[in-house]
Design a protein around this motif. Structure first.
Motif, PDB file in Angstrom:
ATOM      1  N   LEU A  47       0.853  -1.186   0.000  1.00 33.94           N
ATOM      2  CA  LEU A  47       0.000   0.000   0.000  1.00 33.94           C
ATOM      3  C   LEU A  47       0.883   1.228   0.000  1.00 33.94           C
ATOM      4  O   LEU A  47       1.807   1.345   0.806  1.00 33.94           O
ATOM      5  N   GLY A  48       0.601   2.159  -0.912  1.00 30.70           N
ATOM      6  CA  GLY A  48       1.363   3.389  -0.986  1.00 30.70           C
ATOM      7  C   GLY A  48       0.783   4.474  -0.098  1.00 30.70           C
ATOM      8  O   GLY A  48      -0.433   4.635  -0.011  1.00 30.70           O
ATOM      9  N   LEU A  89      -0.106  -8.758  -3.153  1.00 32.95           N
ATOM     10  CA  LEU A  89      -1.250  -7.933  -3.547  1.00 32.95           C
ATOM     11  C   LEU A  89      -0.876  -6.453  -3.507  1.00 32.95           C
ATOM     12  O   LEU A  89      -0.314  -5.977  -2.522  1.00 32.95           O
ATOM     13  N   ASP A  90      -1.204  -5.753  -4.570  1.00 36.65           N
ATOM     14  CA  ASP A  90      -1.003  -4.299  -4.594  1.00 36.65           C
ATOM     15  C   ASP A  90      -2.364  -3.636  -4.415  1.00 36.65           C
ATOM     16  O   ASP A  90      -3.274  -3.821  -5.216  1.00 36.65           O
ATOM     17  N   PHE A  91      -2.478  -2.824  -3.349  1.00 35.96           N
ATOM     18  CA  PHE A  91      -3.740  -2.172  -3.024  1.00 35.96           C
ATOM     19  C   PHE A  91      -3.772  -0.692  -3.420  1.00 35.96           C
ATOM     20  O   PHE A  91      -4.678   0.029  -3.024  1.00 35.96           O
ATOM     21  N   THR A 111      -6.608   0.875   7.677  1.00 34.91           N
ATOM     22  CA  THR A 111      -6.303  -0.059   6.585  1.00 34.91           C
ATOM     23  C   THR A 111      -5.301  -1.110   7.034  1.00 34.91           C
ATOM     24  O   THR A 111      -5.436  -2.299   6.718  1.00 34.91           O
ATOM     25  N   VAL A 112      -4.283  -0.694   7.789  1.00 33.87           N
ATOM     26  CA  VAL A 112      -3.303  -1.649   8.320  1.00 33.87           C
ATOM     27  C   VAL A 112      -3.986  -2.665   9.228  1.00 33.87           C
ATOM     28  O   VAL A 112      -3.697  -3.872   9.153  1.00 33.87           O
ATOM     29  N   PRO A 122       1.396  -6.178   6.140  1.00 33.03           N
ATOM     30  CA  PRO A 122       1.460  -4.872   5.467  1.00 33.03           C
ATOM     31  C   PRO A 122       2.892  -4.487   5.090  1.00 33.03           C
ATOM     32  O   PRO A 122       3.801  -4.567   5.917  1.00 33.03           O
ATOM     33  N   ILE A 123       3.061  -4.063   3.843  1.00 34.40           N
ATOM     34  CA  ILE A 123       4.312  -3.471   3.375  1.00 34.40           C
ATOM     35  C   ILE A 123       3.930  -2.088   2.841  1.00 34.40           C
ATOM     36  O   ILE A 123       3.342  -1.974   1.764  1.00 34.40           O
TER      37      ILE A 123
END
Length: 319
Positions: A47-48, A89-91, A111-112, A122-123
């Motif tokens: 997640l960015g 997974l890219d969110f 979100t985390v 989470p990354i």
């Protein structure tokens, strides 16, 4: 959420093998606003945190909001050694609406927590270091109240500045220290690589007064690897879980020119990788973020490649 942006396939570029030999073939694009299934196998959620408002408030050079997508573009080119069952997974990105930094931190926390509740690691891709405050609170929301989280911060700076004029990239660990003081709970914090030319005397005094641990840059190197390992082991044994945050401005600008606050006096990747190995092998690591990538000042994507390599190492070691 108006500031939530879905992931883009064009950020995942690289070779096409037809056999998922590269991470751009392995990654799946996902959506935090829709339900995703609980997975019993290892799952990593990218997640960015697409914001540099905290850097602007901290009088730094802006541009870190473009960091998350730059990391993705380098990560996608890298080889995939994950098992078929492991999910990547890219969110997409959470963005800062105007100057609403505090709201963004709350959204990150929620979100985390959702990721962790779904057995997902989470990354978080940064973005300015104020994301650490939201990231940590997401872990707190997920865990029982009696569990302790140790923060390991690879950084040139303590980020223990008072937030009397609002949250910024230099205040997250001060805010957490103050909250722990009010609650009467221990503040478990270890800063690795801090430098006297990057922190004022009052920040050292605050760290000492609040029993924050730290290791100076001159000792955070392969020459003193045994000492680094001992300090890490002592810290890890005293906590239930770990949250690790890597500020790219802690690296020498020889490795990381594209950051919010560059310096040639920083540390090198080898000691960070050795430390990460020990952290991951403890089996206490809950979450990881890499912050302060500023593509506006990067050279040949060198800093983005460093960030991607650190994440590549971490997910494969965790898997």
């Amino acid at each position: 959420m108006s500031n939530y942006k879905l992931p883009k396939k064009e950020n995942w570029i690289g070779r096409s093998s037809g056999h998922q030999l590269y991470l751009n073939e392995k990654v799946e694009l996902s959506n935090i606003t829709s339900k995703f299934p609980f997975n019993s196998h290892k799952t990593f959620a990218l997640l960015g945190y697409s914001s540099d408002e905290g850097v602007r408030r901290n009088q730094g050079r802006v541009g870190a909001k473009f960091g998350p997508d730059s990391i993705r573009k380098q990560l996608g080119k890298m080889p995939n050694h994950l098992t078929q069952e492991t999910k990547l997974l890219d969110f997409g990105n959470l963005e800062c609406n105007g100057q609403e930094l505090e709201n963004l931190q709350k959204q990150l926390s929620n979100t985390v927590k959702m990721f962790l509740d779904k057995n997902t690691i989470p990354i978080i891709l940064g973005g300015s270091h104020d994301l650490a405050y939201g990231h940590y609170h997401g872990l707190l929301q997920h865990l029982p109240k009696n569990k302790t989280i140790g923060i390991i911060n690879f950084d040139a700076h303590f980020d223990l500045r008072p937030n009397t004029d609002g949250n910024n990239s230099g205040t997250p660990f001060y805010q957490l220290a103050m909250e722990h003081r009010v609650q009467g709970t221990p503040f478990k914090y270890l800063a690795l690589g801090v430098r006297k030319d990057a922190n004022t005397k009052d920040l050292y005094d605050f760290a000492e007064a609040n029993q924050a641990f730290y290791l100076q840059r001159k000792y955070f190197c392969m020459t003193h690897a045994e000492h680094v390992e001992l300090r890490l082991i002592q810290f890890i044994e005293d906590v239930d879980y770990l949250y690790t945050t890597i500020d790219l401005d802690g690296f020498s600008s020889a490795y990381a020119p594209g950051v919010s606050a560059a310096s040639p006096m920083g540390f090198s990747p080898d000691i960070v990788l050795k430390s990460l190995k020990l952290i991951i092998e403890s089996e206490k690591l809950m979450a990881l973020d890499v912050v302060e990538l500023n593509p506006n000042y990067d050279i040949d994507d060198q800093t983005a490649k460093l960030a991607a390599s650190l994440i590549h190492y971490a997910i494969h070691k965790l898997a």
